[in-house]
Structure formats: structure tokens, C-alpha cells
Design an enzyme around this catalytic site. Structure first.
Site, short mmCIF file in Angstrom:
data_model
loop_
_atom_site.label_atom_id
_atom_site.label_comp_id
_atom_site.label_asym_id
_atom_site.label_seq_id
_atom_site.Cartn_x
_atom_site.Cartn_y
_atom_site.Cartn_z
N HIS A 71 0.86 -1.21 0.00
CA HIS A 71 0.00 0.00 0.00
C HIS A 71 0.88 1.24 0.00
O HIS A 71 1.48 1.58 1.02
CB HIS A 71 -0.91 0.02 1.23
CG HIS A 71 -1.87 1.17 1.22
ND1 HIS A 71 -3.23 1.00 1.32
CD2 HIS A 71 -1.68 2.52 1.14
CE1 HIS A 71 -3.83 2.19 1.28
NE2 HIS A 71 -2.91 3.13 1.18
N HIS A 90 1.58 5.41 -1.75
CA HIS A 90 1.22 6.57 -2.58
C HIS A 90 2.49 7.14 -3.20
O HIS A 90 3.43 7.50 -2.47
CB HIS A 90 0.55 7.65 -1.72
CG HIS A 90 -0.72 7.17 -1.09
ND1 HIS A 90 -1.94 7.29 -1.70
CD2 HIS A 90 -0.95 6.51 0.07
CE1 HIS A 90 -2.87 6.75 -0.93
NE2 HIS A 90 -2.29 6.27 0.15
N LEU A 91 2.51 7.20 -4.53
CA LEU A 91 3.71 7.72 -5.22
C LEU A 91 3.49 9.08 -5.86
O LEU A 91 4.46 9.69 -6.35
CB LEU A 91 4.16 6.73 -6.31
CG LEU A 91 4.91 5.49 -5.85
CD1 LEU A 91 5.21 4.58 -7.05
CD2 LEU A 91 6.21 5.85 -5.13
N ARG A 92 2.23 9.54 -5.92
CA ARG A 92 1.91 10.83 -6.57
C ARG A 92 2.33 10.80 -8.05
O ARG A 92 2.49 9.74 -8.63
CB ARG A 92 2.57 12.01 -5.83
CG ARG A 92 2.40 12.01 -4.31
CD ARG A 92 0.98 11.91 -3.86
NE ARG A 92 0.87 12.08 -2.39
CZ ARG A 92 -0.15 11.64 -1.69
NH1 ARG A 92 -1.15 10.98 -2.25
NH2 ARG A 92 -0.19 11.85 -0.38
N ASN A 94 -5.06 7.35 -6.16
CA ASN A 94 -5.74 8.61 -5.82
C ASN A 94 -4.97 9.84 -6.30
O ASN A 94 -4.63 10.73 -5.52
CB ASN A 94 -6.06 8.70 -4.31
CG ASN A 94 -4.82 8.71 -3.42
OD1 ASN A 94 -3.78 8.18 -3.79
ND2 ASN A 94 -4.92 9.33 -2.26
N LYS A 122 -9.39 0.01 -5.81
CA LYS A 122 -9.45 0.64 -4.49
C LYS A 122 -10.79 1.30 -4.25
O LYS A 122 -11.26 2.10 -5.07
CB LYS A 122 -8.32 1.70 -4.40
CG LYS A 122 -8.24 2.45 -3.09
CD LYS A 122 -7.72 1.60 -1.95
CE LYS A 122 -7.81 2.31 -0.61
NZ LYS A 122 -6.67 3.15 -0.30
N HIS A 152 -10.43 1.34 1.78
CA HIS A 152 -10.22 2.34 2.85
C HIS A 152 -11.44 2.22 3.75
O HIS A 152 -12.52 2.69 3.40
CB HIS A 152 -10.07 3.75 2.28
CG HIS A 152 -9.78 4.77 3.34
ND1 HIS A 152 -8.57 5.40 3.46
CD2 HIS A 152 -10.54 5.24 4.37
CE1 HIS A 152 -8.58 6.22 4.51
NE2 HIS A 152 -9.77 6.14 5.08
N HIS A 157 -4.61 -0.56 5.71
CA HIS A 157 -4.10 0.20 6.87
C HIS A 157 -5.04 0.16 8.07
O HIS A 157 -5.56 1.18 8.51
CB HIS A 157 -3.75 1.65 6.49
CG HIS A 157 -4.75 2.36 5.60
ND1 HIS A 157 -6.09 2.44 5.88
CD2 HIS A 157 -4.57 3.03 4.45
CE1 HIS A 157 -6.69 3.13 4.93
NE2 HIS A 157 -5.79 3.48 4.04
N LEU A 198 -4.73 9.33 7.92
CA LEU A 198 -6.05 8.70 7.99
C LEU A 198 -5.92 7.25 7.56
O LEU A 198 -5.21 6.97 6.60
CB LEU A 198 -7.04 9.43 7.08
CG LEU A 198 -7.48 10.80 7.62
CD1 LEU A 198 -8.26 11.57 6.57
CD2 LEU A 198 -8.32 10.64 8.90
N ASP A 225 1.50 2.68 3.50
CA ASP A 225 0.68 3.88 3.33
C ASP A 225 1.53 5.14 3.37
O ASP A 225 1.06 6.20 3.79
CB ASP A 225 -0.44 3.95 4.37
CG ASP A 225 -1.54 4.94 3.98
OD1 ASP A 225 -1.64 5.28 2.79
OD2 ASP A 225 -2.28 5.38 4.88
N HIS A 285 3.37 14.49 1.37
CA HIS A 285 2.80 15.84 1.19
C HIS A 285 3.91 16.83 1.50
O HIS A 285 4.71 16.59 2.41
CB HIS A 285 1.66 16.09 2.19
CG HIS A 285 0.43 15.25 1.96
ND1 HIS A 285 -0.51 15.55 1.01
CD2 HIS A 285 0.00 14.12 2.57
CE1 HIS A 285 -1.48 14.64 1.04
NE2 HIS A 285 -1.18 13.75 1.97
N ALA A 318 -3.55 14.93 5.50
CA ALA A 318 -3.36 13.64 6.16
C ALA A 318 -2.34 12.81 5.39
O ALA A 318 -2.42 12.72 4.17
CB ALA A 318 -4.68 12.89 6.23
C1 NCD Z 1 -3.38 9.24 1.97
C2 NCD Z 1 -2.88 10.27 0.94
O1 NCD Z 1 -2.34 11.28 1.34
O2 NCD Z 1 -3.05 10.00 -0.26
N1 NCD Z 1 -3.38 9.85 3.27
C3 NCD Z 1 -3.33 9.21 4.45
O3 NCD Z 1 -3.46 9.85 5.49
N2 NCD Z 1 -3.14 7.91 4.53
C4 NCD Z 1 -4.72 8.73 1.58
C5 NCD Z 1 -5.13 7.49 2.34
O4 NCD Z 1 -4.56 6.42 2.16
O5 NCD Z 1 -6.06 7.57 3.16
ZN ZN Z 2 -3.25 5.13 1.57
#
Ligand code: NCD
Ligand code: ZN
Length: 360
Positions: free
Chosen positions: A14, A16-18, A42, A110, A147, A185, A235, A263, A267, A279
Site C-alpha cells: 500500500h 502513494h507515489l503521486r 488517488n 481501491k 479504505h 491500513h 487517515l 501507506d 505531502h 493527512a
Molecule cells: C493518503 C494520501 O495522502 O493520499 N493519506 C493518508 O493519510 N493515509 C490517503 C489514504 O490512504 O487515506
Molecule cells: Zn493510503
């Protein structure tokens, strides 16, 4: 005392790579640690079909190649494999699910309840609207990655995961007993026990959960220690100590339903340290060290390889990695900040000392 630990190379189930410059800034950190990662969809706008997932995968590969060329990552890291996902919407069709499955590149879909977290506005407004997609997923064996929080603002923030189990997850699994589900998560004892004890609907239906390093290491006090600390805000939000202990027991207990998912959610520092802070915790650069710290605290380092390297591939039907990594007991300081486009990024626990280091 153990001084080094060699593991089959782990995967991150799990992540996030943006996209764009942010992707370029963070992808190397994950690739240095993990052989593969399930990449969350996302983006803005989200990755909703196979063609977009394929194009996103190409951009990830390109960013990796650039990092390799720049000498930022080694040859092993350059072979990192992104495992793509689609973002489920009210409009996802059964045909799109079949296309995704046939592509061989999409490994999960997802479910974000609309408004539950970062970039989830296009998420599912009502799960009943997605039934044809979910039925197709059950049919072709495409996992649903969830989620698991309700979005009802009347429900206390800290209760939203537990309420989701009763209101959404359990009814869904009864309705589609063959659907493969990853409860992403997890943060509560209710979730850990639900996954541990859930019966498997039929031979195909299976449930698993990912657990982050930060939910194993911290309880909600971390968010408020000495003042509001936005870098500990994610989150689902950190919960009280009893929940952390239940997650530790689940992760370190050798049960193959629980596996690693960081996760890691980058940011910019300025958007975390903000009146309405984003988050997400950025843990990619020191992920396996954070997990090793949690497992060592339980005296269960012998269970780390199953959790980090074996149970995820088993669930997803993928081969176990052939490469290995080595951690050493060594003190080092987590950097205060790292480069990020237009700003910096603050890793979780910046400035703190770690006792484990990935050395090979
Ligand atoms: C994630 C994100 O920033 O894309 N943020 C987080 O707090 N985990 C989104 C997510 O997985 O809920
Ligand atoms: Zn996530």
C-alpha cells in the site's frame, strides 16, 4: 543480541507515489527498499481505467530510470516493479474490471468512500452503486482494496473504522462471499479481530489486511506530544494504545492474513504544517527500519520476513522475490527534511534516532 538481519526483499502492499515532480522526488526511496509496491490510484484526477493505469505505470518507470541515471538509486532499485490499481467510482463498469484483469498490470481496485481521505472526492457515494463492478471482481478474482472508514460526520472520527466493519464491510462480504478483500491500513483492535476471525466465504473469497509501521509504533498521543504535531496526522488517524497493541499482536503473530503496507503518503512540509494540514505520513525512506523497530520491541524479528516478504505475494498470487536485503543494528538520525518540488518533505519521526539501518 541480533546485529544483522537478512530477509527476502520485502514488498510494500500500500503506497502513494503521486505524479510528476513529486513522483520523481519520492519513487527512489521506495525502490531502494522494496522490490514491488501496490500503487494507490488517488491522483488528481484519479486513475479510473486500465489505459490510465498503464500510462501511470510508464511514468513511474520513467521517473525510476531518471533516478537511476542521476545515480540516486542502485541497480537493484532500478528494477522496482509498480503494481497498479484502479480507483473505484460509482461509474466503474464490469467491462473495465475485465479489461483491468486481462491487462495483467492491474492488481487491485481501491474503494474510497467519497470524502474519506486525501483525493477521495470521486470515490464511491454508495456501495450499492458499484455492484456490477464488484460482481465482476468476484468473478475474475480481482481484489478489492478498502479504505475502511465511514464518512458520516456524525460518527466520531476515532470510531469510523469500527463502524465501517458493521455497516459496510461485513454486509458486503456476506453479499459477495467470493470477493477477495484487503482491509487497508487497519488501525483498531476491531479490525484486527475481524480479519483474524473472518470466515472465508468460499474457496476464492479471502480477506487480508495491511498494517502501517506508524500504527505499530505510535498511538494517538503522538499527534499531541508537546503541541500539535501534524507529521503524525494520517487517515485513518492513530488510535489509543490498546489498539496499537492489538495491531502489533496481529502483525507479529505469524498470521498470513496480515502483511506490510506502509501507506507512505507524501505531502509537502508546508501543506502538513498548515491550518488545515493534509493527512499522510511519509515513511518510504525508512520504512523497513520502522517495521524492524516495532518487531524488535515485541522480540519477534523472526516474524518480520513472513509479514514483509511472504504473505503479501501469497495473497496476490505473485512470486516471492529472489533478492535479499540486510538490516544492521546501527544508530542513525532520520533527516529533518528531504527534497520535494517547490518545498521540502518531512519524513515521519524526523530528527529521531533509529536503531536499525538497511545496509544492503
Ligand atoms: C493518503 C494520501 O495522502 O493520499 N493519506 C493518508 O493519510 N493515509 C490517503 C489514504 O490512504 O487515506
Ligand atoms: Zn493510503
Amino acid at each position: 543480541m541480533t546485529t544483522t538481519l537478512t530477509l527476502i526483499q520485502p514488498d510494500d502492499w500500500h503506497l502513494h507515489l503521486r505524479d510528476g515532480d513529486a513522483l520523481r522526488a519520492v519513487v527512489g526511496a521506495t525502490a531502494q527498499q522494496f522490490a514491488r509496491a501496490i500503487v494507490m490510484p488517488n491522483l488528481k484526477p484519479p486513475v479510473v481505467n486500465t489505459a490510465q493505469a498503464q500510462a501511470y505505470r510508464e511514468r513511474i518507470k520513467q521517473a525510476l530510470a531518471q533516478a537511476h541515471q542521476a545515480g540516486e538509486i542502485d541497480d537493484r532499485a532500478a528494477a522496482f516493479e509498480p503494481l497498479m490499481t484502479l480507483y473505484l467510482t460509482d461509474n466503474t463498469s464490469a467491462d473495465e474490471i475485465r479489461r483491468a484483469k486481462a491487462s495483467g498490470l492491474v492488481h487491485g481496485v481501491k474503494l474510497y468512500p467519497a470524502g474519506a481521505t486525501t483525493n477521495s472526492d470521486a470515490g464511491v457515494s454508495d456501495i450499492r452503486r458499484t455492484m456490477s463492478a464488484l460482481e465482476a471482481m468476484q468473478e475474475v478474482g480481482m481484489p478489492l482494496l478498502i479504505h475502511g472508514e465511514v464518512t458520516d460526520s456524525e460518527i466520531d472520527l476515532f470510531d469510523r473504522e469500527a463502524v465501517f466493519i458493521d455497516q459496510v464491510l461485513d454486509p458486503l462480504r456476506r453479499q459477495l462471499p467470493g470477493l477477495r478483500v484487503v482491509f487497508e491500513h487497519i488501525t483498531t483492535s476491531q479490525a484486527a479481530l475481524y480479519v483474524r476471525d473472518a470466515s472465508v466465504g468460499d474457496s476464492a473469497g479471502a480477506i487480508a489486511a495491511t498494517i502501517t509501521a506508524h500504527h505499530l509504533l505510535y498511538n494517538r498521543n503522538a499527534i499531541f506530544k508537546g503541541g500539535v504535531r501534524p507529521h503524525w496526522y494520517c487517515l485513518p488517524v492513530l488510535k489509543r494504545e490498546t489498539h496499537r497493541l492489538a495491531l502489533l499482536e496481529a502483525a507479529t503473530g505469524g498470521n498470513s492474513r496480515f502483511f506490510l503496507g506502509t501507506d507512505s503518503a507524501p505531502h509537502a512540509t508546508r501543506l502538513k504544517e498548515h491550518a488545515s494540514g493534509c493527512a499522510g505520513c511519509y515513511t518510504a525512506p525508512h520504512a523497513i527500519e520502522l517495521y524492524a523497530t516495532a518487531f524488535a520491541a515485541m522480540d519477534r524479528l523472526d516474524q518480520l520476513e513472513g509479514f514483509a516478504s511472504l504473505f503479501g505475494p501469497a495473497f496476490y498470487g505473485l512470486p516471492v522475490n529472489t533478492s535479499r536485503v540486510t538490516l544492521a543494528r546501527e544508530s542513525w538520525e532520520i533527516p529533518q527534511s528531504l527534497p520535494f518540488p517547490g518545498d521540502s518533505i518531512t519524513p515521519l519521526a524526523a530528527g529521531e534516532t533509529m536503531q536499525w539501518k538497511l545496509v544492503a
